[in-house]
Motif scaffolding. Structure first.
Motif, PDB file in Angstrom:
ATOM      1  N   UNK A  88      28.087   4.351  12.888  1.00  0.00           N
ATOM      2  CA  UNK A  88      27.966   5.642  12.218  1.00  0.00           C
ATOM      3  C   UNK A  88      29.228   6.431  12.543  1.00  0.00           C
ATOM      4  N   UNK A  89      29.673   7.246  11.587  1.00  0.00           N
ATOM      5  CA  UNK A  89      30.904   8.016  11.778  1.00  0.00           C
ATOM      6  C   UNK A  89      30.725   9.164  12.767  1.00  0.00           C
ATOM      7  N   UNK A  90      29.531   9.782  12.766  1.00  0.00           N
ATOM      8  CA  UNK A  90      29.277  10.923  13.641  1.00  0.00           C
ATOM      9  C   UNK A  90      27.903  10.757  14.299  1.00  0.00           C
ATOM     10  N   UNK A  91      27.682  11.504  15.383  1.00  0.00           N
ATOM     11  CA  UNK A  91      26.374  11.499  16.041  1.00  0.00           C
ATOM     12  C   UNK A  91      25.324  12.085  15.101  1.00  0.00           C
ATOM     13  N   UNK A  92      25.683  13.125  14.359  1.00  0.00           N
ATOM     14  CA  UNK A  92      24.732  13.722  13.409  1.00  0.00           C
ATOM     15  C   UNK A  92      24.304  12.724  12.340  1.00  0.00           C
ATOM     16  N   UNK A  97      20.214   9.146  10.016  1.00  0.00           N
ATOM     17  CA  UNK A  97      19.870   7.808   9.525  1.00  0.00           C
ATOM     18  C   UNK A  97      18.769   7.167  10.372  1.00  0.00           C
ATOM     19  N   UNK A  98      18.870   7.294  11.687  1.00  0.00           N
ATOM     20  CA  UNK A  98      17.900   6.653  12.567  1.00  0.00           C
ATOM     21  C   UNK A  98      16.558   7.369  12.507  1.00  0.00           C
ATOM     22  N   UNK A 100      15.211   8.706   9.789  1.00  0.00           N
ATOM     23  CA  UNK A 100      14.593   8.167   8.574  1.00  0.00           C
ATOM     24  C   UNK A 100      14.161   6.722   8.795  1.00  0.00           C
ATOM     25  N   UNK A 101      14.974   5.974   9.504  1.00  0.00           N
ATOM     26  CA  UNK A 101      14.696   4.570   9.800  1.00  0.00           C
ATOM     27  C   UNK A 101      13.416   4.436  10.619  1.00  0.00           C
ATOM     28  N   UNK A 102      13.235   5.287  11.626  1.00  0.00           N
ATOM     29  CA  UNK A 102      12.084   5.199  12.522  1.00  0.00           C
ATOM     30  C   UNK A 102      10.780   5.636  11.869  1.00  0.00           C
ATOM     31  N   UNK A 103      10.850   6.367  10.784  1.00  0.00           N
ATOM     32  CA  UNK A 103       9.628   6.819  10.119  1.00  0.00           C
ATOM     33  C   UNK A 103       9.363   6.033   8.839  1.00  0.00           C
ATOM     34  N   UNK A 104       9.988   4.900   8.700  1.00  0.00           N
ATOM     35  CA  UNK A 104       9.857   4.115   7.468  1.00  0.00           C
ATOM     36  C   UNK A 104       8.543   3.347   7.381  1.00  0.00           C
ATOM     37  N   UNK A 105       7.672   3.459   8.388  1.00  0.00           N
ATOM     38  CA  UNK A 105       6.379   2.796   8.343  1.00  0.00           C
ATOM     39  C   UNK A 105       6.433   1.307   8.630  1.00  0.00           C
ATOM     40  N   UNK A 144      34.747   0.427  15.247  1.00  0.00           N
ATOM     41  CA  UNK A 144      34.617   1.656  16.047  1.00  0.00           C
ATOM     42  C   UNK A 144      33.599   2.600  15.423  1.00  0.00           C
ATOM     43  N   UNK A 145      32.938   3.381  16.263  1.00  0.00           N
ATOM     44  CA  UNK A 145      31.973   4.361  15.783  1.00  0.00           C
ATOM     45  C   UNK A 145      30.862   4.571  16.787  1.00  0.00           C
ATOM     46  N   UNK A 146      29.843   5.266  16.323  1.00  0.00           N
ATOM     47  CA  UNK A 146      28.674   5.546  17.151  1.00  0.00           C
ATOM     48  C   UNK A 146      27.575   4.541  16.820  1.00  0.00           C
ATOM     49  N   UNK A 147      26.898   4.084  17.846  1.00  0.00           N
ATOM     50  CA  UNK A 147      25.825   3.107  17.700  1.00  0.00           C
ATOM     51  C   UNK A 147      24.600   3.603  18.444  1.00  0.00           C
ATOM     52  N   UNK A 148      23.455   3.128  18.010  1.00  0.00           N
ATOM     53  CA  UNK A 148      22.189   3.489  18.626  1.00  0.00           C
ATOM     54  C   UNK A 148      21.564   2.234  19.228  1.00  0.00           C
ATOM     55  N   UNK A 149      21.263   2.290  20.514  1.00  0.00           N
ATOM     56  CA  UNK A 149      20.499   1.217  21.154  1.00  0.00           C
ATOM     57  C   UNK A 149      19.046   1.660  21.128  1.00  0.00           C
ATOM     58  N   UNK A 150      18.226   0.920  20.387  1.00  0.00           N
ATOM     59  CA  UNK A 150      16.802   1.224  20.278  1.00  0.00           C
ATOM     60  C   UNK A 150      16.043   0.238  21.154  1.00  0.00           C
TER      61      UNK A 150
END
Length: 175
Positions: A88-92, A97-98, A100-105, A144-150
């Protein structure tokens, strides 16, 4: 004759008492108390630093936390999973995105199918008091960018399952 009638009456009464005792439902014994543990309180990610590089290896810790004594016939099965999402380009942008991803059912397993990289599942149970570690090797070709470890820990019993999740944002700089 009176004795025979009285004896027959006693025998008949004894038979009804025996039948009544046999037909009475038995109570199920209460299972022995066991200390129970959860792994949804995610431990550390090592090494902890501001920027990671493609190819770095991260160690994820899964720390047990007591939830007290329970009276269960068997422990709950626990599966711990983790995956890396991005870039992701920014933390925001990552948070939007994450979220929306987590509430996708979708189940956690379905969500992890879309990860850039994920760990092998760690299996344990709710009666085990141990710390587990997993390694997450960052692919050498990460942009390069921001990543989320879930991270997720799913506890499953005969009556269903519950999942606890946690997220850690990291930044990947160029190689």
């Amino acid at each position: 004759m009176q004795r025979v009638t009285a004896l027959a009456g006693l025998c008949s009464l004894g038979l009804w008492v025996l039948v009544g005792c046999a037909a009475r439902p038995t109570s199920t014994p209460t299972p022995e108390a066991h200390e129970s543990f959860t792994y949804a309180n995610f431990g550390s990610i090592e090494p902890r630093k501001d920027n990671y590089r493609p190819g770095d290896v991260l160690t994820l810790r899964w720390d047990a936390r007591s939830t007290g004594a329970v009276h269960q016939a068997k422990p709950e099965r626990i599966t711990m999973l983790a995956g890396l999402y991005g870039p992701f380009d920014t933390v925001d942008q990552l948070k939007q995105q994450m979220s929306a991803f987590n509430t996708a059912g979708r189940s956690v397993q379905e969500q992890l199918n879309g990860a850039v990289v994920r760990i092998d599942p760690v299996q344990t149970d709710s009666w085990t008091n141990e710390t587990y570690t997993s390694t997450l090797k960052l692919p050498g070709n990460l942009a390069p960018g921001y990543y989320d470890i879930v991270r997720a820990a799913t506890s499953t019993s005969d009556s269903g399952s519950t999942t606890g999740t946690g997220q850690t944002i990291i930044q990947i700089s160029g190689s």
